[in-house]
Design an enzyme around this catalytic site. Structure first.
Site, PDB file in Angstrom:
ATOM      1  N   PRO A   1      68.605   8.640  26.305  1.00 28.26           N
ATOM      2  CG  PRO A   1      70.222   9.567  24.909  1.00 28.26           C
ATOM      3  CD  PRO A   1      68.763   9.457  25.097  1.00 28.26           C
ATOM      4  CD  GLU A   2      67.882   7.789  32.403  1.00 32.62           C
ATOM      5  OE1 GLU A   2      68.294   7.410  33.507  1.00 32.62           O
ATOM      6  OE2 GLU A   2      66.672   7.889  32.142  1.00 32.62           O
TER       7      GLU A   2
ATOM      8  CE  LYS B   1      71.596  11.659  32.555  1.00 32.70           C
ATOM      9  NZ  LYS B   1      70.539  12.646  32.864  1.00 32.70           N
TER      10      LYS B   1
ATOM     11  NE  ARG C   1      62.114  16.166  34.114  1.00 35.25           N
ATOM     12  CZ  ARG C   1      63.363  16.510  33.875  1.00 35.25           C
ATOM     13  NH1 ARG C   1      64.291  15.609  33.893  1.00 35.25           N
ATOM     14  NH2 ARG C   1      63.678  17.732  33.590  1.00 35.25           N
TER      15      ARG C   1
END
Length: 294
Positions: A2-3, A61, A278
């Site tokens: 979730p951003e 966020k 990442r």
DNA sequence: CAAGGCTCCTGATAGC
DNA sequence: TGCTATCAGGAGCCTT
């Protein structure tokens, strides 16, 4: 993952389904879910109980639910896999249910007991959590005072952001993910905005001209607004709105997760590079790597 | 002080 | 079949 758009979808759901309701009781089923509440699970549950919830707010966020007339708010971060679900009391317990919030009232006079709902914090990877904090005079939980305004905030200062980029000795994707410079941007929307701007993720921020910064911010805002319009980005059941429904923006992604697939502008196969534990996805033709400083 | 790296966590998936 | 390795990654905290 979730951003900002995904968190905003959740915030809107909370506004509709839990704002103004009175907390009857809180059950913490996993201590890690309240690890940002130093006094512990029992203290958290005790302090929230009996309060009426105000209108949910969001910065980047983070989102929070004010406790009316207390000067405090429940702060929530979804981390990697956190969900805030509004569920019927009768719904089976989720495998990764961490916190359950029961309410004293029912949402409408017509609702039967069977249709009454509760709020559930479900989080597989336990990077997220809830905590209770004092709020500053402008209503912000004190522990997130260091989080910058997000690009959809009308008070976000584009010129100040540009000047901050000029001062930094870092690269653009690091800056986009630095929540003290600009909040709400995570790995997915950073890659999308950089692809749209045709900028490589390792371009030094000090090389940004004012027009280039303006263009980047436009693309950040555009991609977030487009995602918001279709309910956010979901790759699997890990991100859902408060009613458990997925968003559709994954179908519109131009860069993220598209390793080896043709660039939608120039057909060059996109690349994935390991980056900060990442991945970064980019088009090697549209987004030229900056010349390495000697 | 600024910048960058480490770490927390679980489950899906690939490879042998 | 069952084991291990890899990957997903936000942000506080630590080191340089």
């Amino acid at each position: 993952m979730p951003e900002l758009p995904e968190v905003e979808v959740v915030r809107r759901g909370l506004e509709r389904w839990v704002a103004h309701r009175i907390v009857a009781g809180v059950e913490v089923l996993h201590p890690r879910a309240v690890r940002r509440h130093p006094a512990g699970a029992e203290d958290f549950a005790h302090r929230v109980q009996g309060h009426r919830l105000g209108l949910p707010s969001r910065r980047g966020k983070y989102l929070w639910l004010p406790l009316q007339d207390s000067g405090q708010a429940i702060l929530a971060h979804l981390g990697m896999s956190g969900q805030l679900l509004v569920q019927p009391l009768s719904a089976p317990t989720e495998k990764h249910l961490r916190i359950r919030v029961r309410f004293a009232d029912t949402p409408t006079a017509a609702a039967s007991a069977a249709e009454a709902t509760e709020l559930r914090f479900v989080d597989q990877r336990t990077f997220g959590g809830l905590s209770l904090h004092d709020t500053t005079p402008d209503g912000l939980p004190d522990v997130i005072a260091h989080i910058a305004r997000d690009p959809l905030d009308p008070l976000f200062d584009d010129e100040a952001f540009h000047q901050a980029l000029r001062r930094k000795r870092t690269t653009i994707k690091r800056a986009l993910l630095d929540q003290s410079l600009i909040s709400g941007v995570g790995n997915i929307y950073a890659d999308e905005a950089l692809w749209r701007t045709r900028v490589h993720y390792e371009r030094p921020t000090a090389t940004f001209t004012r027009p280039r910064t303006a263009e980047l911010l436009t693309h950040v805002r555009d991609v977030m607004n487009e995602a918001l319009a279709v309910g956010g980005t979901s790759f699997d059941s890990l991100y859902v709105n408060v009613n458990g429904e997925s968003g559709y923006f994954d179908r519109s992604l131009d860069a993220y997760g598209r390793e080896g697939l043709p660039c939608r502008r120039c057909a060059t196969p996109l690349r994935r590079r390991p980056w900060m534990n990442r991945s970064s996805y980019y088009c090697p033709k549209c987004q030229r790597a900056p010349r390495v400083a000697s």
